[in-house]
Design an enzyme around this catalytic site. Structure first.
Site, short mmCIF file in Angstrom:
data_model
loop_
_atom_site.label_atom_id
_atom_site.label_comp_id
_atom_site.label_asym_id
_atom_site.label_seq_id
_atom_site.Cartn_x
_atom_site.Cartn_y
_atom_site.Cartn_z
CD GLU A 1 -3.07 0.41 0.14
OE1 GLU A 1 -3.74 1.35 -0.31
OE2 GLU A 1 -3.16 -0.74 -0.32
CG ASP B 1 -1.87 10.68 5.60
OD1 ASP B 1 -2.54 9.63 5.59
OD2 ASP B 1 -1.37 11.18 4.59
#
Length: 268
Positions: free
Chosen positions: A49, A60
């Site tokens: 990924e 994030d």
């Protein structure tokens, strides 16, 4: 897209789940980034990924934001990332490669061009983190036109409608979101995930991989015991890169030492 299908079929035969690491492409620089990816695969990663550095990464946490900043500092561009993806694909013809990214990067190139480029370099799936299922039509249609699996996030509180949509539109795998702050609350988290996994199966969704907050082998085992097809680990891996930023060889050794027991935990 087919790479995911054959991976899951092989793992099922071997009675294993998938261990999937996440890293940001180009962190801490192109050359070391390629070595990191080779190391992850040698240590047992079943799929990758990968993030493309982006200036405003909403989903994030600070660890992955720092990875993005390091890649920017090294002068890494999205165009270079696609060159790197082509290299990874040449070297590793069978491993599924997924991108985790943001809509702006797709728009910058033009939706269709973006997915065409993904197909050209051998990317298997794309998860666009800031596009909800109900706004995903132009993305998933372009993805399917170019043989790329559109990936959707299944949150722990997904209702029946959302589960049906994810099952119907998603391909490759389903990104099953651990409960926020899963660490230390595994027992509470396991129950709703069991229920979601059962529902996703009932609606014929792509196999679920559990992600967010996976940093130890027992969490990988718990995800698989709950019926997930595997687990994705990001921040824990990116932290190792950060800790050994000036010791490239030590960094690779530490990554290997982290991935091996995580992969071992997928074996039933």
């Amino acid at each position: 897209m087919e790479r995911y299908e054959s991976l899951f079929a092989q793992l099922k035969e071997r009675k294993e789940g998938a261990f999937v690491p996440f890293v940001t492409l180009g962190d801490p620089g192109i050359e070391q980034s390629l070595k990191i990816i080779d190391t992850l695969i040698e240590a047992g990663a079943d799929a990758l990924e990968l993030g493309i550095p982006f200036s405003d990464p909403l989903a994030d946490g600070p660890t992955i934001q720092n990875a993005t900043l390091r890649a920017f500092a090294a002068g890494v561009t999205p165009a270079q990332c696609f060159e790197v993806l082509a290299l990874i694909r040449q070297k590793h013809p069978t491993i599924p490669i997924g991108l985790l990214m943001y809509a702006n990067l797709v728009f910058n190139k033009g939706i269709d061009e973006f997915y065409a480029e993904c197909e050209k370099v051998g990317v298997d799936s794309v998860l666009v983190a800031d596009v909800p299922v109900e706004e995903s039509a132009p993305f998933r249609q372009a993805a399917l036109r170019h043989n790329v699996a559109p990936i959707f996030i299944c949150p722990p509180n997904a209702d029946d409608d959302l589960l049906r949509q994810i099952a119907s539109y998603g391909r490759g795998y389903t990104y099953l979101l651990s409960r926020a702050g899963v660490t230390g609350a595994e027992n509470r988290a396991a129950l709703p995930l069991n229920h979601l996994v059962a529902k996703l199966k009932e609606y014929n969704a792509a196999p679920p991989l559990q992600g967010f907050g996976i940093s130890a082998p027992d969490q990988v085992k718990a995800a698989i015991d709950a019926g997930a097809a595997g687990a994705i680990s990001g921040s824990a891996i990116v932290k190792i890169i950060e800790q050994h930023i000036n010791e490239p060889e030590k960094m690779l050794a530490a990554l290997k030492a982290f991935v091996q027991p995580m992969k071992a935990a997928t074996r039933r």
